[in-house]
Scaffold this active site. Structure first.
Site, PDB file in Angstrom:
ATOM      1  N   GLU A  14      -9.487   7.579   3.275  1.00 34.51           N
ATOM      2  CA  GLU A  14      -9.394   7.894   4.701  1.00 34.51           C
ATOM      3  C   GLU A  14      -9.929   9.291   4.980  1.00 34.51           C
ATOM      4  O   GLU A  14      -9.524  10.275   4.350  1.00 34.51           O
ATOM      5  CB  GLU A  14      -7.930   7.778   5.176  1.00 34.51           C
ATOM      6  CG  GLU A  14      -7.783   8.108   6.660  1.00 34.51           C
ATOM      7  CD  GLU A  14      -6.480   7.628   7.288  1.00 34.51           C
ATOM      8  OE1 GLU A  14      -5.680   6.939   6.615  1.00 34.51           O
ATOM      9  OE2 GLU A  14      -6.277   7.936   8.480  1.00 34.51           O
ATOM     10  N   LYS A  48       0.859  -1.189   0.000  1.00 33.75           N
ATOM     11  CA  LYS A  48       0.000   0.000   0.000  1.00 33.75           C
ATOM     12  C   LYS A  48       0.893   1.237   0.000  1.00 33.75           C
ATOM     13  O   LYS A  48       1.931   1.241   0.649  1.00 33.75           O
ATOM     14  CB  LYS A  48      -0.907   0.021   1.232  1.00 33.75           C
ATOM     15  CG  LYS A  48      -1.794   1.262   1.297  1.00 33.75           C
ATOM     16  CD  LYS A  48      -2.824   1.184   2.389  1.00 33.75           C
ATOM     17  CE  LYS A  48      -2.328   1.609   3.734  1.00 33.75           C
ATOM     18  NZ  LYS A  48      -1.809   2.985   3.805  1.00 33.75           N
TER      19      LYS A  48
HETATM   20  O1  KIV Z   1      -1.271   2.413   8.492  1.00 31.49           O
HETATM   21  C1  KIV Z   1      -2.465   2.112   8.578  1.00 31.49           C
HETATM   22  O2  KIV Z   1      -2.909   1.410   9.496  1.00 31.49           O
HETATM   23  C2  KIV Z   1      -3.360   2.620   7.543  1.00 31.49           C
HETATM   24  C3  KIV Z   1      -4.819   2.410   7.739  1.00 31.49           C
HETATM   25  C4  KIV Z   1      -5.314   3.376   8.737  1.00 31.49           C
HETATM   26  C5  KIV Z   1      -5.563   2.457   6.464  1.00 31.49           C
HETATM   27  O3  KIV Z   1      -2.918   3.195   6.609  1.00 31.49           O
END
Ligand code: KIV
Length: 285
Positions: free
Chosen positions: A191, A122
């Site tokens: 978010e 991600k």
């Molecule tokens: O780092 C994380 O836990 C996140 C989530 C809040 C989506 O990016």
């Protein structure tokens, strides 16, 4: 060559997300940063585990996600991989690991897949990350994008505020989501954005939206596990629903143990080891 079947029939892979969206089936995602929580989260049936850079806030006490390193995410991903057998494992790319050139970013993402056992990565950002998303996907690395409040931009944003509240900003988010889908992202975290905008994006896209503070229309909901179980300090954002108070459970267990030690009630004979009779006799002989 024989094609091996996955050892776990219920194992979640990236294509399962698209299939769930098409069926209108909601999925869930939680964070985990270590073996025991990964096991609990996985065995509870959560679909996706995010080894999030939120570890900077909830386990390292840094106060934000900026200092989190690739090595910290890598080590946590390895532990999570050992604990989870069904959930899709997504590793967050920490700040600095994808900002200094696409080749470097690909190498870092590959470390998370090859060394950590992650099945996707991600990263935060909208149109500014499109070329990188395309490149990662070209190199067989599934990418979950992340727009709206992007905590790695905290210094630029000046705090953690709801994003996309003006028509211009909302349209920009909607466009960014579309561009990231076209670039090949398999899902997008939304978010802290107004629920109306999250709903438009969710309906516009074929890929899944992963909402946190973005209302109930998103295809997938994600929360930081420590927030959900009450294992954090300080005021929580309004989207957090706390289902347990683990801090209190831990604190009460420690208090009881200390009381037992101080009163001589711990350890008792069953909780310690006696000398074998023969050895005792030999000692006194
Ligand atoms: O780092 C994380 O836990 C996140 C989530 C809040 C989506 O990016």
């Amino acid at each position: 060559m024989a094609y091996l079947k996955p050892d776990q029939p219920e194992k979640v892979y990236v294509p399962a997300l698209r299939a769930a969206k098409e069926k209108g089936e909601k999925l869930v995602c939680l964070t985990a940063y270590d073996y025991p929580t990964a096991r609990i989260v996985d065995e509870a049936g959560v679909d996706i585990i995010l080894v999030g850079d939120s570890m900077g806030n909830v386990i390292h006490g840094y106060g934000n996600t900026i200092p989190v390193t690739l090595d910290e995410i890598l080590s946590a991903t390895k532990a999570v991989k050992r604990g989870a057998s069904s959930a899709l494992i997504v590793a967050d790319m920490p700040y600095g690991s994808y900002h200094t050139g696409d080749n470097k970013a690909v190498r870092n993402a590959m470390k998370l897949l090859k060394g950590g056992g992650a099945e996707a990565v991600k990263l935060e950002g909208g149109r500014n990350r499109v070329d990188l998303v395309k490149r990662l996907v070209d190199e067989e690395i599934p990418v979950m994008a992340h727009i709206g409040l992007t905590p790695q931009s905290v210094h630029k944003l000046g705090g953690y505020r709801v994003q996309g509240k003006t028509a211009i900003d909302a349209n920009k988010l909607i466009e960014d989501a579309k561009i990231l889908e076209e670039a090949g992202a398999f899902a997008i975290v939304l978010e802290l954005i107004p629920r109306e905008i999250a709903e438009i994006i969710t309906n516009d896209l074929k890929i899944s939206t992963v909402g946190i503070g973005a209302g109930s229309s998103c295809d997938i909901q994600v929360l930081v596990l420590h927030d959900l179980i009450g294992f954090t300090f300080g005021r929580q954002p309004r989207f957090v629903r706390q289902y347990a108070n683990v801090s209190e459970v831990i604190s009460s267990a420690i208090t009881h143990w200390m009381d037992d030690v101080k009163s001589g009630n711990y350890p008792n004979d069953k909780e310690s080891y006696g000398m074998p009779e023969a050895a005792k006799k030999e000692m006194t002989a």
